[in-house]
Design an enzyme around this catalytic site. Structure first.
Site, PDB file in Angstrom:
ATOM      1  CE  LYS A  58      -2.414  -2.756  -0.412  1.00 34.22           C
ATOM      2  NZ  LYS A  58      -2.466  -4.214  -0.322  1.00 34.22           N
ATOM      3  N   GLY A 189      -0.151 -14.406 -13.217  1.00 32.56           N
ATOM      4  CA  GLY A 189      -1.259 -14.441 -12.264  1.00 32.56           C
ATOM      5  C   GLY A 189      -1.897 -13.077 -12.111  1.00 32.56           C
ATOM      6  CB  ILE A 193      -0.771 -10.560  -4.903  1.00 38.66           C
ATOM      7  CG1 ILE A 193      -1.335 -10.706  -3.479  1.00 38.66           C
ATOM      8  CG2 ILE A 193       0.727 -10.283  -4.865  1.00 38.66           C
ATOM      9  CD1 ILE A 193      -0.726 -11.826  -2.649  1.00 38.66           C
ATOM     10  CB  VAL A 278       0.782 -18.534  -9.400  1.00 41.62           C
ATOM     11  CG1 VAL A 278       1.201 -18.031 -10.773  1.00 41.62           C
ATOM     12  CG2 VAL A 278       1.972 -19.159  -8.677  1.00 41.62           C
ATOM     13  NE  ARG A 280       0.835 -15.071   1.176  1.00 43.54           N
ATOM     14  CZ  ARG A 280       2.125 -14.771   1.328  1.00 43.54           C
ATOM     15  NH1 ARG A 280       2.819 -14.278   0.328  1.00 43.54           N
ATOM     16  NH2 ARG A 280       2.725 -14.958   2.490  1.00 43.54           N
ATOM     17  CG  HIS A 452     -24.460  16.723   0.260  1.00 49.14           C
ATOM     18  ND1 HIS A 452     -24.401  15.983  -0.908  1.00 49.14           N
ATOM     19  CD2 HIS A 452     -24.373  18.029  -0.109  1.00 49.14           C
ATOM     20  CE1 HIS A 452     -24.308  16.819  -1.934  1.00 49.14           C
ATOM     21  NE2 HIS A 452     -24.280  18.057  -1.480  1.00 49.14           N
TER      22      HIS A 452
HETATM   23  P1  FAD Z   1       1.807 -14.215   8.274  1.00 48.80           P
HETATM   24  O1  FAD Z   1       1.514 -12.789   8.199  1.00 48.80           O
HETATM   25  O2  FAD Z   1       2.295 -14.958   7.131  1.00 48.80           O
HETATM   26  O3  FAD Z   1       2.663 -14.446   9.573  1.00 48.80           O
HETATM   27  C1  FAD Z   1       3.153 -15.682   9.940  1.00 48.80           C
HETATM   28  C2  FAD Z   1       4.444 -15.467  10.716  1.00 48.80           C
HETATM   29  O4  FAD Z   1       4.820 -16.692  11.313  1.00 48.80           O
HETATM   30  C3  FAD Z   1       5.609 -15.026   9.845  1.00 48.80           C
HETATM   31  O5  FAD Z   1       6.137 -13.841  10.358  1.00 48.80           O
HETATM   32  C4  FAD Z   1       6.615 -16.181   9.963  1.00 48.80           C
HETATM   33  O6  FAD Z   1       7.969 -15.722  10.020  1.00 48.80           O
HETATM   34  C5  FAD Z   1       6.227 -16.778  11.299  1.00 48.80           C
HETATM   35  N1  FAD Z   1       6.566 -18.199  11.424  1.00 48.80           N
HETATM   36  C6  FAD Z   1       6.182 -19.226  10.626  1.00 48.80           C
HETATM   37  N2  FAD Z   1       6.645 -20.399  11.097  1.00 48.80           N
HETATM   38  C7  FAD Z   1       7.342 -20.111  12.219  1.00 48.80           C
HETATM   39  C8  FAD Z   1       8.063 -20.884  13.150  1.00 48.80           C
HETATM   40  N3  FAD Z   1       8.148 -22.222  13.035  1.00 48.80           N
HETATM   41  N4  FAD Z   1       8.674 -20.258  14.177  1.00 48.80           N
HETATM   42  C9  FAD Z   1       8.602 -18.905  14.319  1.00 48.80           C
HETATM   43  N5  FAD Z   1       7.916 -18.108  13.462  1.00 48.80           N
HETATM   44  C10 FAD Z   1       7.307 -18.712  12.442  1.00 48.80           C
HETATM   45  N6  FAD Z   1      -4.182  -9.059   3.260  1.00 48.80           N
HETATM   46  C11 FAD Z   1      -5.100  -8.113   3.525  1.00 48.80           C
HETATM   47  O7  FAD Z   1      -6.002  -8.339   4.333  1.00 48.80           O
HETATM   48  N7  FAD Z   1      -5.057  -6.895   2.912  1.00 48.80           N
HETATM   49  C12 FAD Z   1      -4.091  -6.583   2.007  1.00 48.80           C
HETATM   50  O8  FAD Z   1      -4.070  -5.475   1.478  1.00 48.80           O
HETATM   51  C13 FAD Z   1      -3.113  -7.552   1.711  1.00 48.80           C
HETATM   52  N8  FAD Z   1      -2.133  -7.281   0.827  1.00 48.80           N
HETATM   53  C14 FAD Z   1      -1.168  -8.207   0.596  1.00 48.80           C
HETATM   54  C15 FAD Z   1      -0.172  -7.903  -0.319  1.00 48.80           C
HETATM   55  C16 FAD Z   1       0.831  -8.814  -0.588  1.00 48.80           C
HETATM   56  C17 FAD Z   1       1.921  -8.460  -1.563  1.00 48.80           C
HETATM   57  C18 FAD Z   1       0.839 -10.069   0.106  1.00 48.80           C
HETATM   58  C19 FAD Z   1       1.929 -11.065  -0.138  1.00 48.80           C
HETATM   59  C20 FAD Z   1      -0.159 -10.381   1.014  1.00 48.80           C
HETATM   60  C21 FAD Z   1      -1.178  -9.458   1.267  1.00 48.80           C
HETATM   61  N9  FAD Z   1      -2.220  -9.735   2.155  1.00 48.80           N
HETATM   62  C22 FAD Z   1      -3.185  -8.795   2.386  1.00 48.80           C
HETATM   63  C23 FAD Z   1      -2.335 -11.034   2.852  1.00 48.80           C
HETATM   64  C24 FAD Z   1      -1.839 -10.912   4.295  1.00 48.80           C
HETATM   65  O9  FAD Z   1      -0.512 -10.479   4.292  1.00 48.80           O
HETATM   66  C25 FAD Z   1      -1.995 -12.240   5.019  1.00 48.80           C
HETATM   67  O10 FAD Z   1      -3.324 -12.690   4.925  1.00 48.80           O
HETATM   68  C26 FAD Z   1      -1.618 -12.112   6.482  1.00 48.80           C
HETATM   69  O11 FAD Z   1      -0.302 -11.671   6.635  1.00 48.80           O
HETATM   70  C27 FAD Z   1      -1.794 -13.458   7.195  1.00 48.80           C
HETATM   71  O12 FAD Z   1      -1.486 -13.322   8.542  1.00 48.80           O
HETATM   72  P2  FAD Z   1      -0.951 -14.562   9.398  1.00 48.80           P
HETATM   73  O13 FAD Z   1      -0.639 -14.007  10.740  1.00 48.80           O
HETATM   74  O14 FAD Z   1      -1.868 -15.696   9.287  1.00 48.80           O
HETATM   75  O15 FAD Z   1       0.395 -15.023   8.671  1.00 48.80           O
HETATM   76  P1  AMP Z   2      -4.428 -15.729  -6.568  1.00 44.50           P
HETATM   77  O1  AMP Z   2      -4.512 -17.169  -6.122  1.00 44.50           O
HETATM   78  O2  AMP Z   2      -5.694 -14.948  -6.372  1.00 44.50           O
HETATM   79  O3  AMP Z   2      -3.220 -15.021  -6.025  1.00 44.50           O
HETATM   80  O4  AMP Z   2      -4.223 -15.759  -8.134  1.00 44.50           O
HETATM   81  C1  AMP Z   2      -3.208 -16.481  -8.773  1.00 44.50           C
HETATM   82  C2  AMP Z   2      -3.571 -16.593 -10.241  1.00 44.50           C
HETATM   83  O5  AMP Z   2      -2.466 -17.136 -10.961  1.00 44.50           O
HETATM   84  C3  AMP Z   2      -4.765 -17.508 -10.508  1.00 44.50           C
HETATM   85  O6  AMP Z   2      -5.779 -16.762 -11.132  1.00 44.50           O
HETATM   86  C4  AMP Z   2      -4.199 -18.594 -11.430  1.00 44.50           C
HETATM   87  O7  AMP Z   2      -5.109 -18.946 -12.443  1.00 44.50           O
HETATM   88  C5  AMP Z   2      -2.964 -17.920 -12.047  1.00 44.50           C
HETATM   89  N1  AMP Z   2      -1.941 -18.888 -12.531  1.00 44.50           N
HETATM   90  C6  AMP Z   2      -1.445 -19.951 -11.872  1.00 44.50           C
HETATM   91  N2  AMP Z   2      -0.503 -20.607 -12.625  1.00 44.50           N
HETATM   92  C7  AMP Z   2      -0.394 -19.917 -13.807  1.00 44.50           C
HETATM   93  C8  AMP Z   2       0.404 -20.061 -15.004  1.00 44.50           C
HETATM   94  N3  AMP Z   2       1.309 -21.057 -15.172  1.00 44.50           N
HETATM   95  N4  AMP Z   2       0.247 -19.155 -16.010  1.00 44.50           N
HETATM   96  C9  AMP Z   2      -0.650 -18.139 -15.868  1.00 44.50           C
HETATM   97  N5  AMP Z   2      -1.427 -17.957 -14.771  1.00 44.50           N
HETATM   98  C10 AMP Z   2      -1.320 -18.828 -13.743  1.00 44.50           C
END
Ligand code: FAD
Ligand code: AMP
Length: 480
Positions: A58, A189, A193, A278, A280, A452
């Protein structure tokens, strides 16, 4: 107490740090194990969301949007700037500062709540037994506790056809770190993201091509909104190619050669960088050992019941590691709920009212059922749509693309879903989340006074439109 802790949380992302804070608030002696090391080699809390997800993306979306608007929109406001130039080093420094302030903030919250942050990797040995491998140490420490909460999150999916090399072929984390603007950028993808990161670099000047295997764009969104989004993004210059499945990506010198199949033919494109977005997957590597056999589902998510219990007694799990939607706010809510369950309370997480947001410009946001879902369920509904072009504030902002649509049950008028594309809809959708949480009707929203001029009047008018009586918009006349 003979145990080291009442609760050990593994993972300090949104699900884990929130669970830890709520446990501490409820009087439990709590530790949170987090292993994250940031690019400056410092341990950090906050997980994916704060370090490489929601927040840094963001920050860059904002910087790139301002840059874009300075070039394209300022003149219409009578603002003349001879030449807008970009300092990508400063932009990235700002991103790191935003992240640093927030991850440091979590550390402060832990201190204030008396939570021990154990820096290193946690491993569940058995019920009530966790080992900790601290950074830089080879011997493990054994810890005991009453309850364990797994919040280990998720990591990007790596596909065989386009393996990350950390330089030219990167995941979403690598895509936030570019120190120059790639001339040609490929994105595999077109999920949220891929679209957000593609937008950042496109606004900064990259020629962006998104390759998406599916034949429809954003299939989880409402079809009308997804169509509108595709139109807007293409107008902005994002080259989104559907039905285009990448079959190989090879680094050749400083370029990446990508082959993909579309319309039964193989095509080749050459990019300066390639982002693989593609999806997570749940992260459970080195999390369990010994007797700790925890049931995972077929996709590798930790299986939990409605009380977040795993198959191992006194071990709970929340956040991305338990399944979709993989969103920070879903994880945070589950984190609060699991702590309250441990304290003997009976919280509820309403998964039906989790909002989804895509932070592009225009933004996309929704909650509840889409029209295609309601049709499939055979549910009778009424729909009210209002374009932002009919809203005074949107006109004043100069951001009038998009619409708000509310869907309500034909008989009871209960709101079943709302779908939006336009300015600040990430904020507007929250009104409907509140309304749906109280099982409000569209008439309830229609009868509530909205300030408004505000963008929220579009929500008000859409509610009026469900009953065919919007004031500031004349819908097409119904055929007799
Ligand atoms: P994570 O945030 O993945 O945290 C897990 C933590 O556990 C990590 O820090 C890891 O190091 C730690 N960990 C794992 N295993 C171990 C272990 N064995 N010992 C110690 N530590 C460990 N979501 C939104 O809601 N809004 C958004 O705008 C948004 N934008 C995103 C943009 C991007 C580019 C990405 C990649 C993700 C985005 N997300 C967004 C998704 C969001 O980041 C995740 O849904 C969220 O972080 C999940 O939270 P969590 O606590 O479950 O896991
Ligand atoms: P999301 O799961 O919302 O992050 O989206 C990932 C996207 O990547 C999905 O819409 C998939 O269809 C797409 N995707 C996965 N593998 C491939 C690939 N080999 N080429 C093009 N798109 C892909």
């Amino acid at each position: 107490m003979s145990k080291d802790y009442e609760v050990i949380v593994i993972g300090g992302g949104p699900a884990g740090y929130v669970a830890a804070i709520r446990c501490a608030q409820l009087g439990m002696k709590t530790a949170c194990i987090e292993k994250w090391i940031d690019p400056q080699d410092k341990p950090a809390l906050g997980g994916t969301c704060l370090n490489v997800g929601c927040i840094p993306s963001k920050a860059l979306l904002e910087s790139s949007e301002i840059y874009h608007r300075a070039q394209h929109d300022f003149a219409a406001h009578g603002l003349k700037i001879d030449k807008v130039s970009m300092d990508i080093g400063q932009m990235q420094k700002r991103r790191r500062e935003v992240v640093g302030a927030l991850t440091g903030g979590i550390q402060g919250l832990f201190k204030a709540n008396g939570i021990d942050w154990l820096q290193g990797t946690g491993c569940i040995e058995d019920t009530g037994k966790v080992s900790l491998k601290e950074h830089g140490k080879s011997r493990k420490k054994n810890l005991t506790c009453e309850k364990i909460i797994i919040a280990s999150g998720s990591v990007p999916v790596n596909i065989e056809v386009a393996p990350f090399d950390g330089d030219r072929i990167v995941d979403s984390s690598g895509a936030l770190e570019f120190d120059s603007v790639p001339e040609r950028l490929g994105v595999i993808g077109a999920g949220y993201i891929g679209v957000e990161l593609g937008s950042v670099w496109s606004r900064l000047g990259s020629e962006v091509v998104l390759l998406e295997a599916l034949d429809s764009f954003m299939p989880i969104a409402d079809e009308q909104i997804a169509r509108e989004a595709l139109k807007q993004f293409r107008k902005q210059g994002l080259d989104i190619r559907l039905q285009s499945r990448v079959v190989s990506a090879k680094v050749k010198g400083k370029k990446v050669e990508v082959k993909y199949n579309a319309e039964n033919e193989e095509h080749t494109e050459t990019f300066d960088r390639l982002i693989v977005a593609v999806g997570r997957r749940p992260y459970t590597e080195s999390l369990f050992s010994g007797n700790a056999r925890i049931e995972l589902d077929e996709k590798g998510f930790v299986s939990v019941n409605e009380k977040f219990r795993t198959s191992l007694p006194d071990v709970y799990a929340v956040g991305d590691v338990v399944g979709n939607p993989m969103l920070a706010h879903k994880g945070m809510e589950e984190g609060i709920a699991v702590a309250e369950i441990l304290a003997g309370q009976k919280p509820q997480v309403d998964h039906a009212t989790i909002p989804s947001v895509v932070y592009t410009a225009p933004e996309i946001a929704w909650v509840g059922k889409t029209e295609q879902q309601l049709k499939k369920e055979g549910r009778e509904y009424r729909s009210g749509s209002i374009p932002f072009a009919a809203n005074g504030r949107a006109k004043a902002l100069g951001q009038q693309d998009g619409l708000v649509k509310i869907l309500a049950d034909s008989k009871t008028d209960e709101i079943l879903g709302a779908h939006m594309i336009g300015p600040y809809v990430s904020e507007l959708v929250q009104e409907i989340v509140v309304a749906m949480s109280y099982r409000a009707s569209s008439e309830d929203i229609a009868r509530i006074i909205h300030g408004h001029p505000t963008l929220s009047e579009t929500v008000h008018e859409a509610a009026l439109a469900v009953d065919g009586r919007p004031i500031h918009f004349a819908p097409p006349r119904k055929r007799k």
